[in-house]
Enzyme design. Structure first.
Site, PDB file in Angstrom:
ATOM      1  N   CYS A 146       1.107  -0.871  -0.006  1.00 32.38           N
ATOM      2  CA  CYS A 146      -0.043  -0.246  -0.202  1.00 32.38           C
ATOM      3  C   CYS A 146       0.567   0.764  -0.133  1.00 32.38           C
ATOM      4  O   CYS A 146       0.676   2.207  -0.849  1.00 32.38           O
ATOM      5  CB  CYS A 146      -0.854   0.073   1.593  1.00 32.38           C
ATOM      6  SG  CYS A 146      -1.711  -1.476   1.227  1.00 32.38           S
TER       7      CYS A 146
ATOM      8  N   HIS B 223      -8.891   2.855  -2.544  1.00 32.93           N
ATOM      9  CA  HIS B 223      -7.489   2.310  -2.434  1.00 32.93           C
ATOM     10  C   HIS B 223      -7.040   2.008  -3.456  1.00 32.93           C
ATOM     11  O   HIS B 223      -6.557   0.542  -3.154  1.00 32.93           O
ATOM     12  CB  HIS B 223      -7.678   2.128  -1.537  1.00 32.93           C
ATOM     13  CG  HIS B 223      -6.064   1.936  -0.678  1.00 32.93           C
ATOM     14  ND1 HIS B 223      -5.313   2.428  -0.861  1.00 32.93           N
ATOM     15  CD2 HIS B 223      -5.721   1.311   0.574  1.00 32.93           C
ATOM     16  CE1 HIS B 223      -3.704   1.701  -0.551  1.00 32.93           C
ATOM     17  NE2 HIS B 223      -4.217   0.882   0.293  1.00 32.93           N
TER      18      HIS B 223
ATOM     19  N   CYS C  50      -0.958   3.016   6.164  1.00 34.96           N
ATOM     20  CA  CYS C  50      -0.264   1.536   6.588  1.00 34.96           C
ATOM     21  C   CYS C  50      -0.598   0.057   5.361  1.00 34.96           C
ATOM     22  O   CYS C  50      -0.468   1.080   4.035  1.00 34.96           O
ATOM     23  CB  CYS C  50      -2.153   0.407   7.486  1.00 34.96           C
ATOM     24  SG  CYS C  50      -2.856   0.253   6.764  1.00 34.96           S
TER      25      CYS C  50
END
Length: 391
Positions: A95, A347, A377
């Site tokens: 991510c 996302h 995160c």
């Protein structure tokens, strides 16, 4: 403020609108094209940028296969029209990939290994599923909890550990959509979104200018109707309080302060500090806390010195514990995700790091803030953080 020659400055930041991954506006647009058009937009917006000086294109992308394989950064660079003499690399910190791209470029500039970089990231989750081709090693269960690869369950665990209620999560989810839609209506995304040609529901070509993932009418009543998806029997995390699957790309032009000055380019911000950190994979969503603590220490700052924060909203059950332990929970309405976040926008994994950093910069300019924090995160237990200062 005065700049040192090797200070790393952000000259510009752009992104695509976010498209739904299921039958969305970019269903017929490839990941490379989404990205290449952003670099072309950076060229158009910054005509003094001498592209011949570009050292490297560093692009974040998580699932590097199919159209996102074969070093997508190089494909993007050539499609965008950058010189063949500029290099390109694709990076993967899950991510945090495109924020890592920013860190890698910054570290190169700081150490004299290049002056001008294009960084960014992309994920077309409609074309390349998050778990496409993944073959997890069964032996991982010897070293971490079996559910560590199931992001929703890690959010459930983190939320339970911090006493986060279903009601708090639902309210956070509604807030994200409400603020993102307000930002859309008030034109607060205009400086970062580059319109991209896509397709409407009937397959006709259209110019896509807004994030199609936002739900303008999101309400607490609607949220309350949703069932937990990861732990149906005892859970609290729903689709409405999780980041959506979406397609998108982001990009930044970064360089040394001395090069920006020589080219007559006006920097918008400089990098104050950067950090990455690890945490238990079973509560991977906690990573922003240790990463932010490191970044603050390196900048000689405290959390009270930060004017505005962009925290990637993987899950409400993850974001709220992070805000709590960073002493931001009581300051959410003043300084955290003022244009909403990934619960509303989605996302796209490789895209999000540069996206939230660019959004942070625009919020700081809108609100006349000086110092900002972008943090997120990372799956399997990591966090990444960047502190920027307007110049």
């Amino acid at each position: 403020m005065s700049l040192n020659p090797k200070d790393v400055v952000i000259v510009d930041a752009v992104r695509t609108p976010m498209g739904k991954s299921r039958n969305g506006q970019f269903r017929h647009v490839r990941a490379e094209k989404l990205s290449a058009q952003l670099i072309q937009a950076l060229m158009a917006r910054n005509p003094n940028w001498d592209i011949q000086l570009t050292e490297d294109v560093i692009w974040g992308c998580v699932n590097q296969t199919k159209e996102q394989g074969m070093n997508i950064a190089r494909n993007i660079s050539m499609l965008a029209g950058l010189p063949r003499t500029s290099a390109a690399q694709t990076v993967n910190r899950l991510c945090g990939s495109s924020m890592q791209a920013l860190h890698s470029a910054s570290q190169s500039i700081m150490t004299g290994n290049g002056d001008v970089f294009v960084i960014g990231g992309v994920e077309h989750m409609g074309h390349v599923a998050m778990d496409h081709g993944i073959d997890l090693n069964p032996e991982m269960s010897k070293v971490t909890a079996k559910a560590s690869n199931m992001m929703g369950l890690t959010a459930e665990m983190l939320g339970k550990m911090h006493g986060i209620t279903r009601e708090q999560q639902d309210a956070f989810g509604v807030r994200s959509h409400k603020l993102a839609w307000e930002a859309t209506q008030q034109g607060r995304w205009d400086n970062e979104i580059v319109p991209i040609e896509g397709h409407d529901q009937n397959g006709h070509k259209v110019l896509c200018e807004i994030d199609e993932v936002i739900r303008p009418g999101a309400s607490i009543e609607d949220m309350q109707k949703l069932r937990p998806v990861f732990d149906p029997a005892n859970g609290t995390v729903t689709a409405g309080t999780s980041s959506a699957l979406s397609d998108g790309a982001s990009a930044m032009l970064v360089m040394s302060a001395e090069r920006a000055q020589a080219l007559g380019l006006k920097p918008r911000a400089k990098i104050r500090s950067m950090a990455v950190a690890g945490c238990d994979a079973a509560i991977m969503g906690y990573g922003p806390v240790p990463a932010t603590q490191k970044a603050l220490a390196r900048a000689g700052l405290t959390i009270d010195d930060i004017d505005y924060v962009e925290l990637n909203e993987a899950f409400a059950a993850q974001s709220l514990p992070v805000a709590k332990d960073l002493k931001l929970l009581d300051k959410m309405e003043e300084k955290v995700n003022l244009n909403g976040g990934a619960i509303a926008l989605g996302h796209p994994l490789g895209c999000s790091g540069a996206r939230i950093t660019g959004t942070l910069l625009n919020v700081m300019e809108w609100k006349d803030g000086q110092i900002g924090l972008a943090t997120m995160c990372i799956g399997l237990g990591q966090g990444i953080a960047t502190i920027i200062e307007r110049v």
